[in-house]
Design an enzyme around this catalytic site. Sequence first.
Site, PDB file in Angstrom:
ATOM      1  N   GLY A 107       0.748  -1.407  -0.012  1.00  0.00           N
ATOM      2  CA  GLY A 107      -0.018  -0.070   0.021  1.00  0.00           C
ATOM      3  C   GLY A 107       0.861   1.378  -0.079  1.00  0.00           C
ATOM      4  N   GLN A 108       2.165   1.234  -0.022  1.00  0.00           N
ATOM      5  CA  GLN A 108       2.954   2.312  -0.077  1.00  0.00           C
ATOM      6  C   GLN A 108       2.806   3.188  -1.336  1.00  0.00           C
ATOM      7  OE1 GLN A 108       6.962   1.980   0.541  1.00  0.00           O
ATOM      8  NE2 GLN A 108       7.604   4.175   0.836  1.00  0.00           N
ATOM      9  N   HIS A 136       8.022   7.201   5.535  1.00  0.00           N
ATOM     10  CA  HIS A 136       7.101   8.058   6.219  1.00  0.00           C
ATOM     11  C   HIS A 136       6.287   6.995   7.215  1.00  0.00           C
ATOM     12  CE1 HIS A 136       5.075   7.003   2.693  1.00  0.00           C
ATOM     13  NE2 HIS A 136       4.122   6.934   3.449  1.00  0.00           N
TER      14      HIS A 136
HETATM   15  P1  5GP Z   1       1.558   5.659   1.877  1.00  0.00           P
HETATM   16  O1  5GP Z   1       0.102   5.100   1.051  1.00  0.00           O
HETATM   17  O2  5GP Z   1       2.609   5.967   0.687  1.00  0.00           O
HETATM   18  O3  5GP Z   1       1.753   4.838   2.825  1.00  0.00           O
HETATM   19  O4  5GP Z   1       1.189   7.174   2.353  1.00  0.00           O
HETATM   20  C1  5GP Z   1       1.081   8.189   1.771  1.00  0.00           C
HETATM   21  C2  5GP Z   1       0.238   9.218   2.304  1.00  0.00           C
HETATM   22  O5  5GP Z   1       0.678  10.496   2.035  1.00  0.00           O
HETATM   23  C3  5GP Z   1      -1.286   8.982   1.902  1.00  0.00           C
HETATM   24  O6  5GP Z   1      -1.944   8.708   3.310  1.00  0.00           O
HETATM   25  C4  5GP Z   1      -1.560  10.333   1.197  1.00  0.00           C
HETATM   26  O7  5GP Z   1      -2.848  10.896   1.679  1.00  0.00           O
HETATM   27  C5  5GP Z   1      -0.622  11.354   1.942  1.00  0.00           C
HETATM   28  N1  5GP Z   1      -0.071  12.354   0.969  1.00  0.00           N
HETATM   29  C6  5GP Z   1      -0.033  12.320  -0.316  1.00  0.00           C
HETATM   30  N2  5GP Z   1       0.364  13.500  -1.003  1.00  0.00           N
HETATM   31  C7  5GP Z   1       0.411  14.355  -0.031  1.00  0.00           C
HETATM   32  C8  5GP Z   1       0.500  15.781  -0.107  1.00  0.00           C
HETATM   33  O8  5GP Z   1       1.100  16.479  -0.903  1.00  0.00           O
HETATM   34  N3  5GP Z   1       0.597  16.214   1.243  1.00  0.00           N
HETATM   35  C9  5GP Z   1       0.036  15.766   2.378  1.00  0.00           C
HETATM   36  N4  5GP Z   1       0.163  16.408   3.351  1.00  0.00           N
HETATM   37  N5  5GP Z   1       0.090  14.320   2.526  1.00  0.00           N
HETATM   38  C10 5GP Z   1       0.003  13.789   1.090  1.00  0.00           C
END
Ligand code: 5GP
Length: 108
Positions: free
Chosen positions: A87-88, A94
């Site tokens: 799900g990344q 992060h």
């Molecule tokens: P992943 O799916 O990689 O674990 O999490 C990425 C997270 O980054 C998601 O929860 C998504 O909502 C958040 N996200 C993506 N783009 C941005 C952005 O430009 N600003 C912020 N504040 N969050 C973001």
Amino acid sequence: MFCKIVAGEIPAEIVAETPHTVAFRDINPQAPTHVLVIPRVHEPDVASLAAAAPEAAAALLSETRRIAGLEGHESYRLVFNTGAEAGQTVFHAHGHVLAGRGLTWPPG
Ligand code: 5GP
């Protein structure tokens, strides 16, 4: 993209900054508290971060706990989606700090 948040080139609702980390609110929150904590150094995921910069990984972990406390939560969920199949979607390491509602298990 998160490197641009570290550099201040794209806006984010910053919660806290330390020498190693930046914490900001997720743009699409999944809980009343949903803060992303990222290292200032660029590594694609938390596994690479731990291997390449263990001190930054340790700082990131301790910062997630501090953020949960600042947000008023003793209980919280810390998620590191690692790899596309997990799900990344953003490939700058992060941790998601999620709190403020009942969190079920197993996760979806
Ligand atoms: P992943 O799916 O990689 O674990 O999490 C990425 C997270 O980054 C998601 O929860 C998504 O909502 C958040 N996200 C993506 N783009 C941005 C952005 O430009 N600003 C912020 N504040 N969050 C973001």
